[in-house]
Structures are given as C-alpha cells and as structure tokens.
Design an enzyme around this catalytic site. Structure first.
Site, PDB file in Angstrom:
ATOM      1  N   ARG A 108       0.866  -1.174   0.000  1.00 39.81           N
ATOM      2  CA  ARG A 108       0.000   0.000   0.000  1.00 39.81           C
ATOM      3  C   ARG A 108       0.905   1.226   0.000  1.00 39.81           C
ATOM      4  O   ARG A 108       1.680   1.432   0.936  1.00 39.81           O
ATOM      5  CB  ARG A 108      -0.908   0.017   1.234  1.00 39.81           C
ATOM      6  CG  ARG A 108      -1.805   1.272   1.341  1.00 39.81           C
ATOM      7  CD  ARG A 108      -2.595   1.247   2.637  1.00 39.81           C
ATOM      8  NE  ARG A 108      -3.291   2.499   2.867  1.00 39.81           N
ATOM      9  CZ  ARG A 108      -4.544   2.763   2.490  1.00 39.81           C
ATOM     10  NH1 ARG A 108      -5.234   1.829   1.851  1.00 39.81           N
ATOM     11  NH2 ARG A 108      -5.111   3.919   2.748  1.00 39.81           N
ATOM     12  N   HIS A 135      -7.125   1.059  -6.766  1.00 42.86           N
ATOM     13  CA  HIS A 135      -7.502   0.532  -5.451  1.00 42.86           C
ATOM     14  C   HIS A 135      -8.399  -0.701  -5.641  1.00 42.86           C
ATOM     15  O   HIS A 135      -9.571  -0.696  -5.253  1.00 42.86           O
ATOM     16  CB  HIS A 135      -8.215   1.624  -4.651  1.00 42.86           C
ATOM     17  CG  HIS A 135      -8.236   1.401  -3.169  1.00 42.86           C
ATOM     18  ND1 HIS A 135      -7.710   0.267  -2.575  1.00 42.86           N
ATOM     19  CD2 HIS A 135      -8.737   2.159  -2.154  1.00 42.86           C
ATOM     20  CE1 HIS A 135      -7.871   0.348  -1.267  1.00 42.86           C
ATOM     21  NE2 HIS A 135      -8.489   1.489  -0.988  1.00 42.86           N
ATOM     22  N   GLN A 138     -10.496  -2.487  -2.720  1.00 41.99           N
ATOM     23  CA  GLN A 138     -11.671  -1.730  -2.288  1.00 41.99           C
ATOM     24  C   GLN A 138     -12.853  -1.993  -3.200  1.00 41.99           C
ATOM     25  O   GLN A 138     -13.996  -2.137  -2.744  1.00 41.99           O
ATOM     26  CB  GLN A 138     -11.352  -0.240  -2.252  1.00 41.99           C
ATOM     27  CG  GLN A 138     -12.541   0.643  -1.881  1.00 41.99           C
ATOM     28  CD  GLN A 138     -13.027   0.431  -0.462  1.00 41.99           C
ATOM     29  OE1 GLN A 138     -12.254   0.465   0.477  1.00 41.99           O
ATOM     30  NE2 GLN A 138     -14.339   0.200  -0.307  1.00 41.99           N
ATOM     31  N   ASP A 229     -15.677  10.019  -2.245  1.00 42.21           N
ATOM     32  CA  ASP A 229     -14.406   9.828  -1.553  1.00 42.21           C
ATOM     33  C   ASP A 229     -13.952  11.195  -1.048  1.00 42.21           C
ATOM     34  O   ASP A 229     -14.527  12.224  -1.428  1.00 42.21           O
ATOM     35  CB  ASP A 229     -13.379   9.226  -2.525  1.00 42.21           C
ATOM     36  CG  ASP A 229     -12.096   8.741  -1.844  1.00 42.21           C
ATOM     37  OD1 ASP A 229     -12.050   8.746  -0.598  1.00 42.21           O
ATOM     38  OD2 ASP A 229     -11.155   8.385  -2.565  1.00 42.21           O
ATOM     39  N   CYS A 270     -15.418   4.761   0.587  1.00 44.28           N
ATOM     40  CA  CYS A 270     -14.325   3.852   0.937  1.00 44.28           C
ATOM     41  C   CYS A 270     -13.756   4.129   2.323  1.00 44.28           C
ATOM     42  O   CYS A 270     -13.038   3.279   2.874  1.00 44.28           O
ATOM     43  CB  CYS A 270     -13.221   3.910  -0.117  1.00 44.28           C
ATOM     44  SG  CYS A 270     -12.593   5.567  -0.450  1.00 44.28           S
ATOM     45  N   ARG A 298     -14.067  -5.395   3.177  1.00 45.44           N
ATOM     46  CA  ARG A 298     -12.652  -5.340   2.811  1.00 45.44           C
ATOM     47  C   ARG A 298     -11.943  -6.605   3.285  1.00 45.44           C
ATOM     48  O   ARG A 298     -11.107  -7.177   2.574  1.00 45.44           O
ATOM     49  CB  ARG A 298     -11.967  -4.115   3.443  1.00 45.44           C
ATOM     50  CG  ARG A 298     -12.334  -2.774   2.879  1.00 45.44           C
ATOM     51  CD  ARG A 298     -11.946  -2.604   1.427  1.00 45.44           C
ATOM     52  NE  ARG A 298     -10.540  -2.851   1.148  1.00 45.44           N
ATOM     53  CZ  ARG A 298      -9.523  -2.037   1.438  1.00 45.44           C
ATOM     54  NH1 ARG A 298      -9.752  -0.897   2.060  1.00 45.44           N
ATOM     55  NH2 ARG A 298      -8.288  -2.349   1.106  1.00 45.44           N
TER      56      ARG A 298
END
Length: 312
Positions: A108, A135, A138, A229, A270, A298
């Site tokens: 990440r 991502h 996600q 987001d 998210c 997740r």
C-alpha cells in the site's frame, strides 16, 4: 472452465476477466458466511505474508492482518521507516529479498510502478492494497456490498461524485466496465477522469456504459448507488483549499440522494470520510448508508484474494 488464480498477483482489476472477478466475489461471500458461523479456516496455514505500508491505513492493514490470522498465516507489518524500499535499496532488490522469505506480499503506497516491480521480481503473489492510481481490493468490497443489496451487479448504475481522476474513481471505472455496471463520473471539468483510461474502459465495457456527466443532479438520476471519496487524497493535503472550492457542488447530501428518484439507492464511501465535506452527516448516518458493510467486506474480499492466489 474452472477458475484457477493460483500464483497470480492482484495489481488491478484490468488484469482479471469478469468470470475471475465473479469467482473472487463468490469466494468472498462463502468465506464471510463461514466467518459469521464461527468456522475457522486453515487455507493459508504455514504462509508468511509481508505487509508493506508506505501510506498508513485502518481498513487495509486490519483486513489483511485479520484475514491472515483467520486462515492460519503469519502477517509481518513493514512500515515506511522500517525497510529500505526504493530508498537505500532498489525496489527490485527488496522484492527479490522478500520473495525468498515470504510467500506473499501486500503493498500500500504511492506508485503503481512499485507494486508492479514487486510482482515482477519477487516471484510470489503480490496484492495491491492501494496506489495513487488504483484501489482494486476496495472495489471488490464495494461489489460484494452491491451484490448483498441488489442480488447481482449486472445492470446496476453506480455514480461517483468528486475527484474523477483519483484512484477510487479509476478502480471503480475499471471494475464496472468489467462487470456490466453502468458507471457515471460526475466532477468539475478540472477533475474529469484521465482520457486514456476512460477510452480503455469504454472499449472493454461490452455490457455497460461509462459516462462523464458534470451536473451532479443529472448524473445521479436512477442511480442504484451513489459513491464518493475524500476531496483531497493522501499526499494531496496542500491542495485541500483548492479542492474544497472546486467540489462544493458535488457534496452528497439529502438533495442529491432524492435526485436519484429511487428509495432503494444506497450510499457508498471507501472511508475515512470527512463528514460535512464530501458527504453530510445526515446521509452518512442514514439507512441508505452501507459504508460499514463495505468496511467489513474489505476483510472478506482480501481474504478471498489471498486464498485464491496463495491458499491450499
């Protein structure tokens, strides 16, 4: 044909077929049901997993750690200041060292090229926990949440409001194009999606449409899910004032949710969320909000990715 992902890395959904993505979602649902029933697994027994974090995290770190523990693997957290990745040591050299010690690597961080180099040189499956441009884990969680609410993905309409160029919008666009979900990006013209990625997604979207509609109220009409987001992503803190000025009209509020014309529309994010900025407290805490289902998912989808690519 049976799906076999053993030994594969998970860097972007662009690398996976609709059948493979569907398999991961079905496996996620199965592993979630077992978790809820208290059935502990051992599909990763004896595996050692490196968790590399250039960027801090709540959901990604906890999801990978708990998923490892649930299936018998040992996770080792490697923070930004704990290894020499890309600083005193080339990424490819770090990859070759870690690949001889670990069975799988999560990354990440910032550059997509870093996670790609880890996958190329480590010799073990590498999983993208987030980069500046993508991502994918996600999106699997988002899609599992959509399936839980609507039964299937095909034919749904998902609308993203906000920065149309960020990693979340990119990843959703790719996933929707693959899985037959109509995808709409609504943003100011200054933050519209990358034209090259937009063209690529439209080319692979044989069963759905990919649209850019600047007017947020027009964009959300008939939406099954409204997604947003944060307005300034990690590493873009210096742009906060400018982003807030540009994106004020794209806030997800009661008026936006009503403009869908559907009482069944759900709200997705998210996380973490800046309530009062990209989404109001009213919408975030409403019954339409499925953000904590997403957060839990997740873990189940990340577990499925590790099991499918590395497990027994």
């Amino acid at each position: 044909m049976p799906v076999n992902l053993k030994g594969r890395s998970f860097l972007t959904l662009m690398d996976f077929t609709p059948a493979e993505i569907d398999y991961l979602l079905t496996l996620s649902a199965d592993l979630k049901a077992k978790k809820r029933a208290g059935i502990r697994g051992n599909l990763l027994a004896g595996k050692n997993i490196a968790l590399i974090f250039e960027k801090p995290s709540t959901r990604t770190r906890c999801a990978f750690t708990v998923a490892c523990n649930d299936e018998g693997a040992f996770p080792e957290y490697l923070g930004r200041n704990e290894i020499h990745l890309g600083a005193k040591e080339d990424v490819k050299d770090t990859a070759r060292v870690l690949g001889r010690m670990f069975d799988g690597i999560e990354f990440r961080g910032f550059k997509q090229s870093t996670v790609e180099a880890l996958a190329e040189y480590s010799g073990v499956p590498v999983w993208n926990g987030l980069t500046d441009s993508d991502h994918p884990t996600q999106v699997l969680a988002d899609f599992l949440t959509l399936r839980e609410n609507f039964g299937s993905l095909s034919g749904l309409k998902l609308v993203y409001l906000g920065d149309g160029r960020n990693n979340m919008s990119n990843a959703l666009m790719i996933g929707c194009a693959k899985m037959g979900v109509d995808y709409v990006v609504s943003s100011p013209k200054e933050l519209e999606p990358d034209t090259e990625l937009l063209a690529k997604c439209r080319a692979i979207a044989s069963h759905s449409t990919i649209s850019v509609i600047n007017d947020p109220f027009e964009a959300v009409k008939d939406a099954d899910a409204v997604y947003t987001d944060v307005w300034a992503s990690m590493g873009e803190e210096s742009l906060k004032e400018e982003r807030y000025r540009l994106l004020g009209a794209w806030q997800v509020n009661a008026g936006i949710m009503a403009a869908t014309g559907k009482s069944s529309t759900i709200f997705l994010h998210c996380l973490p969320a800046v309530k009062g900025a990209e989404v109001t407290e009213e919408v975030f805490e409403s019954e339409a909000s499925k953000v904590f289902d997403e957060a839990e998912n997740r873990m189940h989808t990340i577990k499925a990715v590790m099991v499918a690519t590395l497990g027994a």
